[in-house]
Design an enzyme around this catalytic site. Sequence first.
Site, PDB file in Angstrom:
ATOM      1  N   HIS A 260       0.797  -1.274   0.241  1.00 51.76           N
ATOM      2  CA  HIS A 260       0.125  -0.061  -0.082  1.00 51.76           C
ATOM      3  C   HIS A 260       0.957   1.210  -0.002  1.00 51.76           C
ATOM      4  O   HIS A 260       0.393   2.321  -0.449  1.00 51.76           O
ATOM      5  CB  HIS A 260      -0.938   0.140   1.099  1.00 51.76           C
ATOM      6  CG  HIS A 260      -2.130   0.777   0.848  1.00 51.76           C
ATOM      7  ND1 HIS A 260      -2.275   1.933   0.377  1.00 51.76           N
ATOM      8  CD2 HIS A 260      -3.703   0.188   1.193  1.00 51.76           C
ATOM      9  CE1 HIS A 260      -3.742   2.201   0.477  1.00 51.76           C
ATOM     10  NE2 HIS A 260      -4.410   1.235   0.887  1.00 51.76           N
ATOM     11  N   ALA A 261       2.052   1.122   0.435  1.00 53.94           N
ATOM     12  CA  ALA A 261       2.938   2.339   0.329  1.00 53.94           C
ATOM     13  C   ALA A 261       3.259   2.615  -1.009  1.00 53.94           C
ATOM     14  O   ALA A 261       3.548   3.910  -1.393  1.00 53.94           O
ATOM     15  CB  ALA A 261       4.323   1.806   1.168  1.00 53.94           C
TER      16      ALA A 261
END
Length: 469
Positions: A140-141
């Site tokens: 998700h980063a």
Amino acid sequence: MLLPMSPTDSMFLLGESREHPMHVGALALFTPPDDGDAADLSALFEDALAQDVVAPLFRKMARRSVTSLGQWGWDVETEIDLGHHVRRDALPRPGGMAELMVLVSRLHANLLDRGRPLWEMHLIEGLDDGRLAVYVKIHHALADGTAAMKLLRSALNQNPDERGMPAPWEPPVAATAGPRPASNDGAPGTRLLQLPGAASSTVRNAVGEIAGLVPVLTRTVNHAVHGRGGPVSLTAPHTLLNVPISGARDFAARTWPLERLRMIAKHADSTINDVVLALCSGALRTYLHSLDALPTDPLVAMVPVSLRGQSESEPESGNRLGLLMCNLGTHHADAGQRLATVRTSMNEGKATLRSMSQMQVLATSALGVAPLAMEMLAGRRGPWRPPFNVVISNVAGTLTPQYWNGARLDGFYPLSIPTDGQALNITCTSTDDQVVFGLTSCRRTVSDLATILDHLDTELDALEHAVGL
């Protein structure tokens, strides 16, 4: 030198642990063309592996060092071990959807290797119907759900006869196009001449944004106190979904004709997203009621809102999300009343966001998710009420058939992130005029996802009846 990483992106790295993997995923099912089979599709992926060509996004690696003062940043990896990132898996007999969901649940529970670019792709053979499954996960980063879906879909097109298409990790084939139209914004020399004025304007805008933030935050909190739609909620009850979670994952998905949701939305003067939320409301109400665990107060859903533009130059990586808190109306026994409550809450919330700048949306959204973020970073779950009960995302999809080298995409199922205090995540998208509900949960807390899918089916019937269909 490390490239900077936004605070929002780095939060997903700081909050990650063995029990809390922070990656999103997707499961794609491909039917081979008439002149091939699953083995032929796998061979195409093998050919792409031999080319050793990787798009820039999939070369980005998260690092931190003394020079970055311990802060996370992005480095670019020049040597990519594609054999690590692209893997083969096979299903046990009989090779049905049940076996596929079990395998994908296990794969989704495993952490990505932080010593490498943060993505994996699994080619899954052994389906009894001859299809090839492809499971992909991306941290998700590196990309939010909207960006990740767009990236994966960019490898597909609508032409069943086209061959030689790149693999999802390869750079897309550049479209043939004429020269770009003249634009002052795009001319480096012109931008340089405008720089002093632009800088002055930027400073004035920033000062105005900051000055306007206090009344915006005040209105946002006031809306939350009175239970109105917006980026902050103070009314979510505690439920069995809002507990500490383990690292085990469970995943289940199902599709319905999108036309059924369209007709409900039309007759109820609602949006399709309102109908999606109302379906989840009814399913969760029935599920919790069957366990004698339905709270008196209505559940509150956190609904991510993409802030990405439509420009081709828009960056595809990172996280650009605002959020709305939606009253799901689970205290109502009637499906029509639940839909009306959702519609009112979402209309109020969207009106609130429309009155804000993008910076103000981000600031108020950060306030709404702050209690959960602090607990995630601290690695614990406090005794207070949760800021919301469940995350429900609706990611834009496609309404036409999609193909990869002649293989038809028959299913595209989204997987997301449960966290401490949020044991269930519901993500929807559309593929070929079908709406897909993907449920990802902590297996220890919510292990009967098929039952919730059955409740979604029942609720769809109830909503059709409520609007007179």
